[in-house]
Design a protein around this motif. Structure first.
Motif, mmCIF file in Angstrom:
data_model
loop_
_atom_site.group_PDB
_atom_site.id
_atom_site.type_symbol
_atom_site.label_atom_id
_atom_site.label_comp_id
_atom_site.label_asym_id
_atom_site.label_seq_id
_atom_site.Cartn_x
_atom_site.Cartn_y
_atom_site.Cartn_z
ATOM 1 N N LYS A 231 2.092 33.259 -55.360
ATOM 2 C CA LYS A 231 3.427 33.342 -54.784
ATOM 3 C C LYS A 231 3.375 34.374 -53.660
ATOM 4 N N GLY B 291 0.722 33.894 -59.357
ATOM 5 C CA GLY B 291 1.829 33.121 -59.918
ATOM 6 C C GLY B 291 1.564 32.571 -61.302
ATOM 7 N N GLU C 290 6.834 30.055 -52.593
ATOM 8 C CA GLU C 290 6.310 29.847 -53.943
ATOM 9 C C GLU C 290 5.601 28.507 -54.087
#
Length: 293
Positions: A30, A63, A44
């Motif tokens: 991210k 992430g 993202e």
């Protein structure tokens, strides 16, 4: 010639500017786009992203779901029996802007320190409200879920989500192990002594029953043998009486032969008696006639 020399550096600068304005977002990451420390964009989804060269910076965060193993923590359950507990938590970043504002430039490392503090507080609060027996039992899933839910509520302020919490160890402190072992050993020795006492009592009852059975069987057998012996003696005497009544002379003869056999047994038998004794009647006469005279 001079014009070509100027175009080439310009093209290089343009290409470099284009390349520096493009960044790639990996599917495991991210990304935040910062301008002078302020968040300008959040990326993202995987793919290409754009930024202003030299003015904007790209900060990358993992992430994926991350793991955190806490340090051993000493807690005191409801029954004041101290325990050493450590846990393993899984967490992930769910709000990049909030995460950046909460942990600053240190990123994941600072987040783990703060998450561990939150977990320790949740562990102390949840385990301090239940007895140690429940903590040490295998069925402690509900306790771990309570710790996870409480840690999740507090960790949301950091922009992270606590996915799961597992208690990896729940042991007694080292200084208590010897005393606990001694108490457990004493309990097992007491149980063993009780079992031995009950076994000896049961064995004594079995031996007493066996001895009583032996006495009863022996008495009954002796009684039956005496009855049989008496009946046999009675039958023998009846036979003797009947034989004597039928032929007294023959009966006297057989009794005399039996007496001779018993008296003259052995290799060197000597008898000192008077010659006219009734014992020698059938030795002097085949019919024992001298006995009648």
């Amino acid at each position: 010639m001079n014009k070509s020399a100027m175009i080439l550096p310009a093209l290089v600068l343009i290409v470099a500017g284009i390349l520096s304005s493009v960044f790639i977002v990996d599917e495991r990451e991210k990304v935040l786009v910062l301008q002078f420390g302020q968040v300008k964009a959040v990326k993202e989804e995987p793919g290409l992203g754009f930024k202003v060269p030299l003015i904007q910076d790209v900060v990358r965060y993992d992430g994926r779901i991350l793991g955190l193993l806490t340090q051993p923590l000493e807690v005191t359950p409801l029954d004041d029996r101290r325990l050493v507990v450590d846990a393993f938590a899984r967490w992930r970043i769910v709000d990049l802007v909030n995460f950046r504002e909460s942990v600053g430039t240190e990123g994941v490392r600072a987040a783990q320190v703060r998450i561990e503090r939150i977990l320790n507080a949740a562990i102390r609060e949840v385990l301090g409200a239940v007895p140690s027996q429940r903590v040490l039992s295998e069925d402690r899933t509900s306790l771990m879920n309570l710790i996870r839910d409480q840690a999740r509520r507090q960790a949301l302020s950091l922009g992270v989500d606590v996915v799961d919490v597992r208690l990896t160890r729940t042991d007694l402190p080292e200084q208590n192990l010897a005393a606990t072992f001694a108490r457990m050993r004493a309990e097992r020795e007491r149980e063993a002594a009780d079992e031995i006492a009950r076994g000896n009592e049961a064995a004594q009852r079995v031996r007493a029953s066996a001895d009583r059975t032996v006495v009863e069987l022996t008495s009954q057998a002796r009684k039956e043998s005496e009855v049989i012996r008496g009946e046999a003696d009675g039958a023998r005497n009846a036979i003797y009486a009947e034989a004597f009544g039928r032929d007294p002379e023959f009966f006297a003869f057989t009794r005399s032969l039996t007496s001779y056999e018993r008296a003259l047994k052995g290799e060197n038998s000597s008898i000192v008696m008077q010659p006219d004794s009734q014992f020698f009647n059938y030795l002097r006469s085949d019919t024992g006639a001298d006995a009648a005279q």
